[in-house]
Design an enzyme around this catalytic site. Structure first.
Site, PDB file in Angstrom:
ATOM      1  N   ASP A  16       0.772  -1.117  -0.020  1.00 41.61           N
ATOM      2  CA  ASP A  16       0.137  -0.222   0.168  1.00 41.61           C
ATOM      3  C   ASP A  16       0.948   1.178  -0.099  1.00 41.61           C
ATOM      4  O   ASP A  16       1.942   1.292   0.781  1.00 41.61           O
ATOM      5  CB  ASP A  16      -0.907  -0.012   1.236  1.00 41.61           C
ATOM      6  CG  ASP A  16      -2.483   0.323   1.012  1.00 41.61           C
ATOM      7  OD1 ASP A  16      -2.470   1.320   0.476  1.00 41.61           O
ATOM      8  OD2 ASP A  16      -3.243  -0.427   1.492  1.00 41.61           O
ATOM      9  N   HIS A  55     -10.661  -3.906   3.153  1.00 43.89           N
ATOM     10  CA  HIS A  55     -10.753  -3.655   4.618  1.00 43.89           C
ATOM     11  C   HIS A  55     -11.684  -2.438   4.872  1.00 43.89           C
ATOM     12  O   HIS A  55     -11.911  -2.072   6.021  1.00 43.89           O
ATOM     13  CB  HIS A  55      -9.330  -3.270   4.917  1.00 43.89           C
ATOM     14  CG  HIS A  55      -8.876  -2.220   4.171  1.00 43.89           C
ATOM     15  ND1 HIS A  55      -8.410  -2.289   2.765  1.00 43.89           N
ATOM     16  CD2 HIS A  55      -8.670  -1.134   4.454  1.00 43.89           C
ATOM     17  CE1 HIS A  55      -8.295  -0.986   2.458  1.00 43.89           C
ATOM     18  NE2 HIS A  55      -8.145  -0.439   3.479  1.00 43.89           N
TER      19      HIS A  55
HETATM   20  C1  GLC Z   1      -8.343   4.403   1.750  1.00 41.78           C
HETATM   21  C2  GLC Z   1      -8.120   3.199   2.625  1.00 41.78           C
HETATM   22  C3  GLC Z   1      -8.826   3.493   3.794  1.00 41.78           C
HETATM   23  C4  GLC Z   1      -8.100   4.650   4.658  1.00 41.78           C
HETATM   24  C5  GLC Z   1      -8.068   5.898   3.871  1.00 41.78           C
HETATM   25  C6  GLC Z   1      -7.392   6.933   4.468  1.00 41.78           C
HETATM   26  O1  GLC Z   1      -9.527   4.597   1.487  1.00 41.78           O
HETATM   27  O2  GLC Z   1      -8.661   2.056   1.940  1.00 41.78           O
HETATM   28  O3  GLC Z   1      -8.674   2.263   4.798  1.00 41.78           O
HETATM   29  O4  GLC Z   1      -8.743   4.894   5.868  1.00 41.78           O
HETATM   30  O5  GLC Z   1      -7.795   5.579   2.340  1.00 41.78           O
HETATM   31  O6  GLC Z   1      -6.057   6.606   4.023  1.00 41.78           O
END
Ligand code: GLC
Ligand code: CA
Length: 568
Positions: free
Chosen positions: A118, A341
């Site tokens: 990520d 998630h």
């Molecule tokens: C994305 C992620 C999420 C996170 C958000 C802020 O949507 O998938 O889990 O809270 O970005 O980084």
């Protein structure tokens, strides 16, 4: 249940492409998403860790998946479970050390599993040294790494924030009498991508991990990185469609092309941005290979149907997936997923998680994911049919999204009971409970106290109980993955929707590589029939989610069938 199965051959990027150019390893991959905090705890502190993942690599390999996407594992104060990064070149203490990471990567590669990380660069943590510097004075060299609005200009143009208790994306900082921008929580200040130095920093972070040998990036919240810094005022109600108003900002494609030139093109990797804008054109622009930006689009139009509830319209579902398929039939590439998630559990959202139908509807949904064009992304735990935990009190939640929304509703005197009820279906914590390995204490996830409650159904819903049961959801998943790997037609073949107006059954064919496959999926808890354009006369069953072979054309509740159509 798997009626025929050819040899297990590795996914080879170099094999001849019968339909011309365009074959890629990442198109032929099956991605398994791991939420590290909840996967497996090795040291008993109640938090999943890298050593835990390493201890489960043989299990992951046994699934047949060949790419793992790991949610963030970098140093973080954990305001948003690792999506608030304080050091991009280090491992979160809870998760282990860089040595653990190096072992994880080499052990994955040894098993021919690739690793996608990520990349969270729309924002950092407010504890990142860049932000600490930036907030310290208006003249600090890092000031321009973030978006600041000096208070003497008055209130900033309103922007909506996902996690703020007031939904306000501007936070006043008294030290320098200025507001900073945070589309997510106050502890997640947005980086200023308009500053080229920030973009060079991101290039360097990417190279740091790519030079270690990782195989790609999932780019978090990426449609929001580019901002229109003239800060236009939007009409009331803009917050209901922020994507349209300020997703895919002015220079986003320039930044991606620059990143592609500087970094991506130098490695054999896959890249996927979270979200694909609000139009098909947006999505296309991200992944048209001639534009040299990203590998594949990850669109939310499908996942947003039903808003987490199983009361969605199958006709809409079919329409959305068919529309996206046809828009990408010639060029570009898609991701196919029904959970992650940030979503409730797959079976609780799209299937039926009651005891009678949990297994069969999980298998049906798996069949959908594994037989569509586009790269499948499968979220850990869905392969054993884990379901929403449905907490009934706010104290059980750990997710900042739920906790801060609760505070906001409370503050506004809203209906807290209704809010909690809705969260039982939609909260992200539903999919973040610990992986259920076996029926021992805490589902075998930890010997300590888990950071979030284990779903009490673990005594019956767990991997170990399913391991040796040929009819289990887990073994069905393995078969479905294998079927995809054995049949390139399921990866690349042309998709055609059949029986379009059937409100209960999703029927389609996939054609190519000298084969035609027919897929029938009953999305209902009752038997359903298919229309006359579905011809089973030359159909040979390859995969079915019931233990006994079908005896009629009528589909049983949540029945899934994959046929190969044999030549006359
Ligand atoms: C994305 C992620 C999420 C996170 C958000 C802020 O949507 O998938 O889990 O809270 O970005 O980084
Ligand atoms: Ca641990």
């Amino acid at each position: 249940m798997l009626i025929s199965c050819s040899n297990n051959h590795p996914v080879a990027a170099s094999a001849a492409d019968t339909s011309g150019a365009g074959r890629k390893w990442w198109k032929e991959a099956v991605v398994y998403q791991i939420y590290p905090r909840s996967f497996k705890d090795d040291n008993g502190d109640g938090i999943g860790d890298l050593k835990g993942i390493i201890s489960k690599l043989d299990y992951i390999k046994s699934l047949g998946v060949n790419v793992v996407w790991l949610n963030p594992i970098y140093s973080s104060p954990n305001d948003d479970n690792g999506y608030d990064i304080s050091d991009y070149r280090n491992i979160m203490k809870d998760f282990g050390t860089m040595a653990d990471f190096d072992t994880l990567l080499s052990e994955m590669h040894r098993r021919n599993i690739r690793l996608v990380m990520d990349l969270v660069v729309n924002h950092t943590s407010d504890e990142h040294p860049w932000f600490q510097q930036s907030r310290s004075s208006r003249t600090n060299p890092y000031r321009n790494y973030y978006h600041w609005w000096n208070a003497e200009r008055g209130k900033p143009t309103p922007r909506w924030s996902f996690f703020d208790v007031n939904s306000d994306a501007w936070k006043y900082d008294s030290l320098t009498k200025a507001y900073y921008l945070h589309y997510f929580s106050r502890k997640q200040p947005d980086l200023n991508w308009e500053n080229p130095t920030v973009r060079r920093e991101v290039d360097d972070i990417m190279k740091f991990w790519l030079d270690k040998g990782i195989d790609g990036f999932r780019m978090d919240a990426f449609q929001f990185v580019a901002k229109d810094t003239t800060w236009p005022v939007f009409p009331p109600g803009y917050e209901k469609d922020i994507n349209r108003y300020y997703g895919m900002g002015p220079h986003l494609h320039d930044y991606l092309q620059e990143m592609n030139r500087e970094v991506i093109s130098k490695y054999d990797i896959m890249t996927v941005a979270e979200g694909a804008g609000s139009t098909l054109e947006d999505a296309h622009a991200l992944v048209d290979p001639d534009r040299h930006e990203l590998s594949m689009a990850y669109s939310f139009e499908g996942i947003n149907l039903g808003h987490g509830s199983p009361d969605y319209s199958l006709l809409d579902f079919k329409k959305v997936y068919s529309k996206w398929d046809s828009a990408f039939a010639e060029k570009g590439w898609l991701s196919i997923f029904l959970a992650n998630h940030d979503q409730p559990r797959m079976v609780s959202h799209w299937g039926n998680d009651s005891p009678a139908f949990r297994a069969v509807s999980s298998k049906m949904l798996t069949t959908f994911i594994m037989t569509m064009r586009g790269t499948p992304y499968y979220y850990n735990g869905d392969e054993i049919g884990m379901r929403n935990i449905r907490f009934d009190k706010i104290e059980d939640y750990r997710d900042i999204a739920t906790i801060n929304k609760y505070k906001e509703v409370q503050h506004k005197g809203g209906d807290l009971k209704a809010f909690l009820q809705e969260q039982q279906q939609t909260s992200r914590d539903n999919s973040r409970t610990p992986f259920q390995w076996d029926s021992t204490t805490n589902a075998g996830f930890t010997t300590g106290t888990p950071w979030i409650e284990v779903n009490p159904d673990y005594t019956s819903v767990n991997a170990s109980a399913q391991e040796n049961d040929p009819q289990s959801i887990l073994n069905y998943f393995r078969h479905a993955v294998q079927l995809r790997k054995d049949n390139l037609v399921l990866v690349y073949g042309q998709y055609t929707l059949l029986d379009k107006d059937n409100p209960d059954v999703y029927a389609y064919t996939r054609e190519g590589y000298g084969k035609t496959m027919l897929i029938l999926l009953n999305f209902r808890a009752h038997p359903a029939t298919v229309g006359p354009d579905v011809d089973l006369s030359h159909a040979s069953l390859q995969l079915n989610n019931y233990p006994d072979a079908p005896s009629s054309d009528t589909l049983r509740p949540y029945e899934a069938r994959v046929y190969e159509i044999m030549p006359d």
